[in-house]
Every structure is written in C-alpha cells, then in structure tokens.
Scaffold this active site. Sequence first.
Site, mmCIF file in Angstrom:
data_model
loop_
_atom_site.group_PDB
_atom_site.id
_atom_site.type_symbol
_atom_site.label_atom_id
_atom_site.label_comp_id
_atom_site.label_asym_id
_atom_site.label_seq_id
_atom_site.Cartn_x
_atom_site.Cartn_y
_atom_site.Cartn_z
ATOM 1 N N TYR A 168 12.296 73.780 40.617
ATOM 2 C CA TYR A 168 13.458 73.210 41.307
ATOM 3 C C TYR A 168 13.318 73.388 42.821
ATOM 4 O O TYR A 168 13.494 72.444 43.607
ATOM 5 C CB TYR A 168 14.710 73.926 40.795
ATOM 6 C CG TYR A 168 16.017 73.520 41.432
ATOM 7 C CD1 TYR A 168 16.689 72.382 41.007
ATOM 8 C CD2 TYR A 168 16.588 74.293 42.442
ATOM 9 C CE1 TYR A 168 17.898 72.010 41.587
ATOM 10 C CE2 TYR A 168 17.798 73.937 43.018
ATOM 11 C CZ TYR A 168 18.449 72.800 42.585
ATOM 12 O OH TYR A 168 19.650 72.447 43.152
ATOM 13 N N ALA A 169 12.961 74.601 43.234
ATOM 14 C CA ALA A 169 12.852 74.883 44.674
ATOM 15 C C ALA A 169 11.745 74.052 45.313
ATOM 16 O O ALA A 169 11.900 73.554 46.433
ATOM 17 C CB ALA A 169 12.597 76.375 44.894
ATOM 18 N N ALA A 170 10.624 73.896 44.598
ATOM 19 C CA ALA A 170 9.512 73.100 45.142
ATOM 20 C C ALA A 170 9.954 71.654 45.333
ATOM 21 O O ALA A 170 9.665 71.031 46.362
ATOM 22 C CB ALA A 170 8.311 73.175 44.200
ATOM 23 N N SER A 175 18.855 71.681 48.563
ATOM 24 C CA SER A 175 19.421 72.928 48.049
ATOM 25 C C SER A 175 18.985 74.085 48.940
ATOM 26 O O SER A 175 17.915 74.031 49.563
ATOM 27 C CB SER A 175 18.909 73.199 46.635
ATOM 28 O OG SER A 175 19.223 74.528 46.238
#
Lengths: 251, 256
Positions: free
Chosen positions: A156-158, A143
């Site tokens: 989510y980003a991690a 993403s």
Amino acid sequence: MTTTHDFSGRTLLITGAVGSIGRAVAERFFASGANCVVTDLDESAATALARDIDPGLTRVLPLAQDAAKPDDAARAAKAAVERFGAIDFVVTSAGLYRDALVAEMSDAEWRRSIDINLDGVFYTCRAAIPHMREGGSIVNIASMAGHRGSFAHAHYAAAKGAVLTFSRSLALELAPKIRVNAVSPGLIDGPMVQNLLQMNAGGARLIEQTPLKRLGRPDEIASVIAFLCSSDAGFMTGTSLHVNGGLHIAS
Amino acid sequence: MSTHTGRVALVTGSGRGIGRAIADAHGAAGAAVVYLDHDPALAEAAAAEAAAKGRKALGLAADVADYASVAAACEKAAATLGPIDVLINNAGISPKSGSDGKRAPMWEMSPSEWQRVLDVNLTGAFNCTRAVVPGMRELGRGRIVSTSSVAGKTFCDIVGVHYAATKAGLIGFTKHLAGELGPFGITVNAVAPGRIDTPLMRGTASAANDAVKAITPLRRFGTAEDVAETCLFLTSDAASFVTAQVIDVAGGWLMT
C-alpha cells in the site's frame, strides 16, 4: 455542512465513492452544486449512495468501476461525458488497505494492491484527461503511508508513494490548463482504520501521538479536496497536502 | 462568504503586498482584522479602506523585530477587537543590495543586513506568536500561519542567504509549534509562495523574474490573492485537521 465554493455546472468523477472519504467528497461537491459521477467496485452500494445524496438522480450518476480495469475507467469517463457533457474534477479515492508483512506477502496480495492503488489512478486519469475542460483539477488521494512507510502495508505504501510522484509528473504534463495535486490523509475515522486502531490499543497510542489529539473526520478530507479543486487554489499544482492532525510532521 | 465571522485576525506586514491581500481576504470573509505594519501610514490607510467597506478593522504600527512594540500592539488590538484567534506572520524583507537589483552575494553581505533580515523575518514571527499564544490557549482555539517561501526549501537564485535561512527557519518554527500547540486546539501552518507579483518581487531584476515564469508550469506569476486564499483556507474550518504543513503556492515551480 458549510460549503464555500460554487461548483454548479461542473462535473466530478470520483472512484471508490462508497468509502467514507469518497462519500464525504461526493456529498460536499454535490452540496456545492456539482454533478457527481460516483463509481465503485460495488455497484449496488454506489447506487444506494447516489440515491442518498440525490433521490431523483438528477445530478448524480452511479457506476460500477473496478479501479484495476482499464476498460472500466474508459467506460466511466465515457458515461460521465454522455450524461454531463465534460469532466471538470477527478478524485481518485478507490483504495485497498490490507495487512501483510513483506516476508509473508503473496504475489497476488502485492499485485492486487498495486493494481488498485496505483494502476487504478493511472487508468482513471488517462481515461478522463481527454474529456476534461480547461480550469479543471485532478486530486489523487495518496496517504501518510506514502511518505513515511507503514508497518505491514509495504504494498500500500509503495503504491501511495508512487501516486505522489505520478501526480507531480502529471501536473507538469497538464499545466497550465489543468492542475494536479495530491492529498495525504492521516488516520481518518472510518472502517479502513479500525484494524489499525485495534492493533494499537484501540488507537489511544496513535491519538496520543497526534498533536490535535483525535482522529480526522472524512469531511475534513473532503473540505481540503474542495479547496484544491476551487479557484482559491488556482496557483497550486504539483503539491501534496497532508491532512493528519500533525501525526506525521516532515517535508 | 462569512466563513470567518466572529474571528479576530492579526496580519503582520499587511500595509501592502501579500499581507494586505491576506488581511483583506479575512475581512471579506467576516473577520475583524488588525492591519499591522512597520509603516503607520500604510497600516492606517489599509484599515480605513476596510472600514469604508463596513468591516471591523484596526490599523496599527509596530516593528515586529521589537518585542515590546509587538506586545503593546497585540494588547491594543485585543482590547479593541477582542481576543486574537488568527495570527498571520507575514512581515518580511528581502534586501537586494547587490548590483542591478540583485541580492548581495554572501561574501559581500554586511553583518548588519544579515541581522536585520533575521530580526524581521524570523524573530518577528517569534515575537508576534509569543504575544498572542497565551490568549489562544485561554480561548482553546487558534490558527497561526506564517509566510515562508519556496526559497526556504530549495535554492532560489534570486534571494539572499539571509532570506533563505529565515524562510527555512519558519518551516522548523511551524512544525515544532504545531506539535506544542496542537493539544490546545491551535493549528500552525505555513505557506510557501513562489514568484508572486508584489512590490517585493518587483524589487528584483525583471529578467530574473521572467526566467522563473518561463519554468513555472502554470506559466504566470502568482497574485497576492492566490496566497491570500490559501491562508484563508488554512484559517477556516475547512482546514480543521490540517496542521504542521507548508503549502506551496507556486504554480508548480520547483515542486518542493
């Protein structure tokens, strides 16, 4: 749909197939002649999707798979091999995208996001690798958030950032027989981004910041994944491709 | 495969090597192709071969470092084949003027060698892009792909500092222009080849090339066709939401 690749006789295993991107990938690979094993947490939705694409279910096999469960991944890989003989392509599309600020995030919220978005990629790849034919290709869907971070989506980003480095490491392990790459979508039209758009004045601001001045379409992710799986990308491994209309421009 | 029917593609440095493969791939996909090269004989031979296969092709000579020469060629190309909607900035040089086919070390590099590499590899891309973008804006669509290099992203102990600087320059050029031109329906991307088996690569000492192959995960040199297919993808509808990207075609070498 314009398909430019011939995947006949080859088999795709895709997780999270019911999501808008997963569905576009399954449709494109099916249209290119591939057998498709479409898995999702929601078994009845996976079955409905399979029947939509292939009413006779001659080349599409729907399965239940909770990405967070290693046994489900093993079962999906086994079923794929029993039905179609081997696996050529793996696309990990299962994802969970929920809003939560770190200061207020519960252990369970953190855990669930890592379980699905990161552990699930590991489980699915590990289960599929022994059954993959030479010349195969894995594409992990990461993403934009995995590159630049994302407000209220640290979990989510991690996980997505970890998917990028997982993919590069796996590329080293599986070369030269199997190529491994990642695709990082930006804002792609579908249910997942609706909340984000609402928080940003209906998305107008985000679209304004996007050089191509629009949201992406799921089929515009599917076409990039098909390219990466094809022999046209035969010298590409360990890369991550952004498909974001220019919204995030960085290396 | 006719993914590019109706398109007009201009490929610089297409007399041989990667550029030739990129131009040929566009022709095979249905585009009319302008083979632009510094060497008129190479440009004409490439175009003649394409024409013999029944493709629309035009061979033109121009020095990309010279804006007037580029502008005249682009004008002639558009008048002959129609407005250019695909531009591939591929022309590049990588002098190996040191001993044994190696780069000149920076402290021995002549200012004129530095300047020539800048002029061809970086200013050449500006010149060509400057010449075709007004037409693309009128069309409301366009695809620009530049040939960068993994040497523009990290240290490659083969090329000279001039080459690395220009290939990094093309990355900034790409990212900036993607922002400027996106609103007009024009995507701007780059490819970053690793060691690709071409006349340019064979100008390097073979021991140095073999050392790269040994640490390339796919354990081979790339082919000009490997790079060409990636360019063709970037100029196709399949990449319609892809812009500002620099895509490695390097077999996993360096994973920049």
